[in-house]
Scaffold this active site. Structure first.
Site, PDB file in Angstrom:
ATOM      1  N   THR A 112     -10.896 -29.468  33.646  1.00 17.66           N
ATOM      2  CA  THR A 112      -9.638 -29.370  32.879  1.00 17.66           C
ATOM      3  C   THR A 112      -8.736 -28.247  33.402  1.00 17.66           C
ATOM      4  O   THR A 112      -7.543 -28.459  33.641  1.00 17.66           O
ATOM      5  CB  THR A 112      -9.949 -29.149  31.379  1.00 17.66           C
ATOM      6  OG1 THR A 112     -10.450 -30.374  30.858  1.00 17.66           O
ATOM      7  CG2 THR A 112      -8.709 -28.735  30.595  1.00 17.66           C
ATOM      8  N   LYS A 119      -9.181 -20.177  35.194  1.00 14.40           N
ATOM      9  CA  LYS A 119      -7.790 -19.877  34.822  1.00 14.40           C
ATOM     10  C   LYS A 119      -7.063 -19.214  35.997  1.00 14.40           C
ATOM     11  O   LYS A 119      -5.881 -19.478  36.246  1.00 14.40           O
ATOM     12  CB  LYS A 119      -7.735 -18.970  33.584  1.00 14.40           C
ATOM     13  CG  LYS A 119      -8.179 -19.616  32.294  1.00 14.40           C
ATOM     14  CD  LYS A 119      -7.319 -20.782  31.835  1.00 14.40           C
ATOM     15  CE  LYS A 119      -5.940 -20.369  31.338  1.00 14.40           C
ATOM     16  NZ  LYS A 119      -5.204 -21.521  30.768  1.00 14.40           N
ATOM     17  N   THR A 156      -4.236 -16.070  30.879  1.00 17.32           N
ATOM     18  CA  THR A 156      -4.997 -15.032  30.169  1.00 17.32           C
ATOM     19  C   THR A 156      -5.062 -13.711  30.938  1.00 17.32           C
ATOM     20  O   THR A 156      -4.949 -13.689  32.170  1.00 17.32           O
ATOM     21  CB  THR A 156      -6.440 -15.556  29.934  1.00 17.32           C
ATOM     22  OG1 THR A 156      -7.252 -14.494  29.464  1.00 17.32           O
ATOM     23  CG2 THR A 156      -7.073 -16.094  31.213  1.00 17.32           C
ATOM     24  N   GLU A 168     -10.140 -25.634  28.588  1.00 18.15           N
ATOM     25  CA  GLU A 168     -11.394 -25.175  27.994  1.00 18.15           C
ATOM     26  C   GLU A 168     -11.225 -23.667  27.911  1.00 18.15           C
ATOM     27  O   GLU A 168     -10.888 -23.023  28.906  1.00 18.15           O
ATOM     28  CB  GLU A 168     -12.581 -25.545  28.886  1.00 18.15           C
ATOM     29  CG  GLU A 168     -12.884 -27.025  28.922  1.00 18.15           C
ATOM     30  CD  GLU A 168     -13.419 -27.565  27.596  1.00 18.15           C
ATOM     31  OE1 GLU A 168     -13.980 -26.780  26.818  1.00 18.15           O
ATOM     32  OE2 GLU A 168     -13.261 -28.773  27.337  1.00 18.15           O
TER      33      GLU A 168
END
Ligand code: NAD
Ligand code: TYD
Length: 367
Positions: A113, A173, A143, A97
């Site tokens: 996810t 993340k 990221t 996502e």
């Protein structure tokens, strides 16, 4: 630098499992890989959430070397079966996502996810690959947002900048990055990680800044800039990013992380004005596109600046971005103008209008 360079490879990849390959960067990477590796077969695992589409995978360079599997990275049994049934030597993990605004309005799928999905993939690779892993690689795509937010004059993020995520998206993340490193140190799973800055280019879903502005402009709709528009992002053209991932995958050192930035720092308002100028030239309207710019309610916890120091990947793997923002933006606008069927299908995707309504009209009430 050539987009598809012939190079001396450190790792020979033949069968690559790409997760999230029906999304924006994943589909660009599938294209890149099919051209760069003439003998490779790509197994593309994607759950086809709102962000993924088979429209992104039309006209691949060699479709006979591409197998699409609709499925979820949280499904351990499915991943184990794929790793057993196909001779997968590399996993390139994009599935996530990926939108900060959605993570603010509904963080749960991000934890599922991004955190549990990544854990599931790592666990399947550990179990199925066993101890014979010298020719294997697990590459994780992450990221710059894991590093937090910079003020205007602070130095760019390096690989050793401490993690300081500030949104549910970036926190999820960051968790996934920690898990990937943990599997390297604890189980010697052969991993590499790239942390990249904001991507743009073909096939990006119009919830992110650049495609949203282009598509709104083409429909004569308002161009919604959050707050004062002075936040800074470091824009990376997606094809440059694909090349960096390919280099990290084939030549990167196991256990290492590489920062990948576009070397193109701009405020949001500068960027939107550039898009407007290109559109004024290529598809003029009665009034300048910039007259559609509207300042709207700011994003809560809006990170003010991201910037990446890409010295390590330059020195170790010879990568530098080749696109200036001017060239990349022009090609991106041109791509949207000449791919009207894709643009139409993007705007028609299930739930898109509801998303626009939720994010832009009802944002204040829902927070
Ligand atoms: P995207 O949202 O366009 O695509 C994500 C893809 O993952 C979609 O095809 C979706 O269907 C799939 N997916 C989502 N959940 C899944 C699940 N549980 N199982 C299987 N597939 C699932 O994202 P993107 O912009 O292409 O980003 C790809 C990766 O790059 C992400 O990991 C993201 O965090 C990272 N990244 C993106 C950017 C950017 O600017 N777009 C910047 C830095 C890092
Ligand atoms: P976005 O593309 O969502 O990427 P990220 O939040 O991961 O950086 O947004 C890029 C920048 O643009 C960010 O500072 C938020 C801003 N933005 C707007 O001003 N208006 C918009 O409609 C969107 C989607 C983003």
């Amino acid at each position: 630098m050539d987009f598809f360079p012939t190079m001396q490879l450190g790792l020979i990849m033949k069968n690559i499992l790409v997760t999230g390959g029906a999304g924006f960067i994943g589909s660009n990477f599938v294209r890149y890989l099919l051209k760069a590796e003439q003998n490779a077969h790509v197994y593309n695992l994607d759950a086809l959430t709102y962000a993924g589409s088979l429209e992104n995978l039309r006209n691949l360079p060699d479709d006979s070397r591409h197998t699409f599997i609709e499925g979820n990275i949280c499904n351990l049994e499915l991943i184990q079966t794929l790793l057993h049934n196909y001779p997968i030597d590399s996993i390139v993990h994009f599935a996530a996502e990926s939108h900060v605004d959605r993570s603010i309005l509904g963080p749960a799928p991000f934890m599922q996810t991004n955190v549990l999905g990544t854990f599931t993939l790592l666990e399947a690779a550990r179990q199925v690959w066993g101890r014979e892993r010298s020719d294997k690689r697990f590459h994780h795509v992450s990221t710059d947002e894991v590093f937090g937010s910079l003020s205007a004059h602070e130095a760019a993020f390096t690989e050793s900048t401490p993690y300081d995520p500030r949104s549910p998206y970036s926190a999820s993340k960051a968790s996934s990055d920690h898990l990937v490193r943990a599997y390297f140190h604890t189980y010697q799973l052969p991993v590499t990680i790239t942390n990249c800055s904001n991507n743009y280019g073909a096939y990006q879903f119009p919830e992110k800044l650049i495609p949203l502005m282009i598509m709104n402009a083409l429909q004569g709709k308002p161009l919604p800039v959050y707050g004062d528009g002075l936040q800074i992002r470091d824009w990376l053209y997606v094809e440059d990013h694909c090349e960096a991932i390919y280099l990290a995958l084939t030549k990167g050192t196991r256990g290492e992380t590489y920062n990948v930035g576009g070397n193109n720092q701009l405020t949001n308002i500068e960027l939107v004005k550039k898009i407007c100028e290109i559109l004024d030239e290529l598809q003029p309207m009665q009034k300048p596109y910039a007259s559609f710019i509207e300042h709207v309610t700011d994003r809560p916890g809006h990170d003010s600046r991201y910037a990446m120091d890409s010295t390590k990947i330059k020195n170790e793997l010879g990568w530098t971005p080749s696109y200036t923002i001017e060239r990349g933006l022009r090609e991106t606008v041109e791509w949207h103008l000449s791919n009207s069927a894709w643009v139409k299908s993007g705007l028609a995707r299930a739930g898109y209008d509801d998303w626009l309504d939720t994010n832009y009209q009802r944002r204040k009430e829902e927070l």
